[in-house]
Design a protein around this motif. Structure first.
Motif, PDB file in Angstrom:
ATOM      1  N   ILE A   4       0.826  -1.211   0.000  1.00  0.00           N
ATOM      2  CA  ILE A   4       0.000   0.000   0.000  1.00  0.00           C
ATOM      3  C   ILE A   4       0.868   1.272   0.000  1.00  0.00           C
ATOM      4  O   ILE A   4       0.560   2.243  -0.696  1.00  0.00           O
ATOM      5  N   ASP A   5       1.966   1.222   0.770  1.00  0.00           N
ATOM      6  CA  ASP A   5       2.876   2.374   0.801  1.00  0.00           C
ATOM      7  C   ASP A   5       3.570   2.546  -0.543  1.00  0.00           C
ATOM      8  O   ASP A   5       3.821   3.672  -0.990  1.00  0.00           O
ATOM      9  N   LEU A   6       3.883   1.418  -1.183  1.00  0.00           N
ATOM     10  CA  LEU A   6       4.533   1.455  -2.491  1.00  0.00           C
ATOM     11  C   LEU A   6       3.595   2.093  -3.523  1.00  0.00           C
ATOM     12  O   LEU A   6       4.013   2.947  -4.306  1.00  0.00           O
ATOM     13  N   ILE A   7       2.312   1.669  -3.484  1.00  0.00           N
ATOM     14  CA  ILE A   7       1.319   2.242  -4.414  1.00  0.00           C
ATOM     15  C   ILE A   7       1.222   3.752  -4.197  1.00  0.00           C
ATOM     16  O   ILE A   7       1.261   4.541  -5.146  1.00  0.00           O
ATOM     17  N   GLY A   8       1.133   4.163  -2.936  1.00  0.00           N
ATOM     18  CA  GLY A   8       1.028   5.583  -2.616  1.00  0.00           C
ATOM     19  C   GLY A   8       2.258   6.370  -3.057  1.00  0.00           C
ATOM     20  O   GLY A   8       2.148   7.482  -3.561  1.00  0.00           O
ATOM     21  N   SER A   9       3.437   5.763  -2.873  1.00  0.00           N
ATOM     22  CA  SER A   9       4.681   6.439  -3.245  1.00  0.00           C
ATOM     23  C   SER A   9       4.782   6.634  -4.755  1.00  0.00           C
ATOM     24  O   SER A   9       5.152   7.717  -5.233  1.00  0.00           O
ATOM     25  N   ILE A  10       4.442   5.577  -5.509  1.00  0.00           N
ATOM     26  CA  ILE A  10       4.491   5.685  -6.971  1.00  0.00           C
ATOM     27  C   ILE A  10       3.446   6.698  -7.442  1.00  0.00           C
ATOM     28  O   ILE A  10       3.718   7.538  -8.299  1.00  0.00           O
ATOM     29  N   ALA A  11       2.235   6.647  -6.846  1.00  0.00           N
ATOM     30  CA  ALA A  11       1.168   7.595  -7.211  1.00  0.00           C
ATOM     31  C   ALA A  11       1.634   9.030  -6.962  1.00  0.00           C
ATOM     32  O   ALA A  11       1.475   9.906  -7.818  1.00  0.00           O
ATOM     33  N   GLY A  12       2.241   9.274  -5.800  1.00  0.00           N
ATOM     34  CA  GLY A  12       2.720  10.606  -5.447  1.00  0.00           C
ATOM     35  C   GLY A  12       3.817  11.092  -6.381  1.00  0.00           C
ATOM     36  O   GLY A  12       3.824  12.247  -6.808  1.00  0.00           O
ATOM     37  N   ALA A  13       4.735  10.170  -6.706  1.00  0.00           N
ATOM     38  CA  ALA A  13       5.828  10.519  -7.621  1.00  0.00           C
ATOM     39  C   ALA A  13       5.265  10.889  -8.997  1.00  0.00           C
ATOM     40  O   ALA A  13       5.679  11.882  -9.608  1.00  0.00           O
ATOM     41  N   LEU A  14       4.289  10.108  -9.468  1.00  0.00           N
ATOM     42  CA  LEU A  14       3.711  10.359 -10.798  1.00  0.00           C
ATOM     43  C   LEU A  14       2.975  11.696 -10.849  1.00  0.00           C
ATOM     44  O   LEU A  14       3.176  12.485 -11.774  1.00  0.00           O
TER      45      LEU A  14
ATOM     46  N   SER B  44      -2.510  11.440 -15.289  1.00  0.00           N
ATOM     47  CA  SER B  44      -3.642  10.502 -15.300  1.00  0.00           C
ATOM     48  C   SER B  44      -3.245   9.166 -14.676  1.00  0.00           C
ATOM     49  O   SER B  44      -4.007   8.594 -13.891  1.00  0.00           O
ATOM     50  N   ALA B  45      -2.045   8.687 -15.024  1.00  0.00           N
ATOM     51  CA  ALA B  45      -1.562   7.425 -14.450  1.00  0.00           C
ATOM     52  C   ALA B  45      -1.441   7.545 -12.932  1.00  0.00           C
ATOM     53  O   ALA B  45      -1.826   6.638 -12.186  1.00  0.00           O
ATOM     54  N   GLY B  46      -0.924   8.695 -12.469  1.00  0.00           N
ATOM     55  CA  GLY B  46      -0.774   8.921 -11.036  1.00  0.00           C
ATOM     56  C   GLY B  46      -2.108   8.983 -10.312  1.00  0.00           C
ATOM     57  O   GLY B  46      -2.278   8.387  -9.244  1.00  0.00           O
ATOM     58  N   VAL B  47      -3.068   9.690 -10.912  1.00  0.00           N
ATOM     59  CA  VAL B  47      -4.396   9.833 -10.298  1.00  0.00           C
ATOM     60  C   VAL B  47      -5.107   8.474 -10.231  1.00  0.00           C
ATOM     61  O   VAL B  47      -5.761   8.143  -9.240  1.00  0.00           O
ATOM     62  N   LEU B  48      -4.934   7.664 -11.296  1.00  0.00           N
ATOM     63  CA  LEU B  48      -5.514   6.312 -11.310  1.00  0.00           C
ATOM     64  C   LEU B  48      -4.927   5.488 -10.169  1.00  0.00           C
ATOM     65  O   LEU B  48      -5.646   4.757  -9.471  1.00  0.00           O
ATOM     66  N   LEU B  49      -3.627   5.631  -9.948  1.00  0.00           N
ATOM     67  CA  LEU B  49      -2.957   4.895  -8.878  1.00  0.00           C
ATOM     68  C   LEU B  49      -3.402   5.398  -7.500  1.00  0.00           C
ATOM     69  O   LEU B  49      -3.526   4.609  -6.558  1.00  0.00           O
ATOM     70  N   TRP B  50      -3.669   6.720  -7.382  1.00  0.00           N
ATOM     71  CA  TRP B  50      -4.219   7.258  -6.127  1.00  0.00           C
ATOM     72  C   TRP B  50      -5.593   6.654  -5.847  1.00  0.00           C
ATOM     73  O   TRP B  50      -5.936   6.361  -4.700  1.00  0.00           O
TER      74      TRP B  50
END
Lengths: 93, 93
Positions: A4-14, B44-50
């Motif tokens: 879950i932290d990994l998903i959040g980190s990648i999402a934040g970076a993107l 968009s990729a980041g928001v989808l991951l969020w």
């Protein structure tokens, strides 16, 4: 690191680094006519509030990503405001 | 509602609804030349991951704001891609 932290980190970076190509394009072309000033202003206010949220929670990842995003978006706002001033004073490109 | 939740809610509302004036401008002008396709795609990729992050956490506010943001950003991407296709096929405005 948990999944879950990994998903959040990648999402934040993107969502943060996504602004890099936009900033490069806008500074290169010096053209921001298609960027909405209302979007820039409202989004900046929101990102600032996210940084405050991270500050209250003492969450450095939230603070860091939002401060970086705010810096990138602010550089877009600088170009936009300069362009609007140029238009206002009649010195069109 | 605690102060911290209130800050987060206002921040989320601002960063989501900020896209509304941008979408209105882009659909009205049908002009997206100053929007970076790399920004639109990466954001968009980041928001989808969020949204996925919110789904794993079962956090409806995170899911809702990110799905709404993704819808708004996607409508910008539609205009951008159409414009790029028009340019590619030589039918310039």
């Amino acid at each position: 690191m948990q999944t879950i932290d990994l998903i959040g980190s990648i999402a934040g970076a993107l969502t943060t680094f996504a602004f890099l190509p936009q900033v490069i394009q806008t500074w290169r072309t010096r053209s921001a006519g298609d960027l909405s000033i209302a979007w820039l202003a409202t989004f900046s206010a929101g990102v600032l509030l996210w940084a405050a949220y991270g500050f209250v929670l003492r969450s450095w990842p939230i603070i860091a990503t939002n401060v970086l995003t705010l810096m990138l978006v602010s550089s877009l706002t600088v170009i936009k405001v300069r362009e609007m001033e140029t238009w206002r004073t009649g010195r069109r490109r």
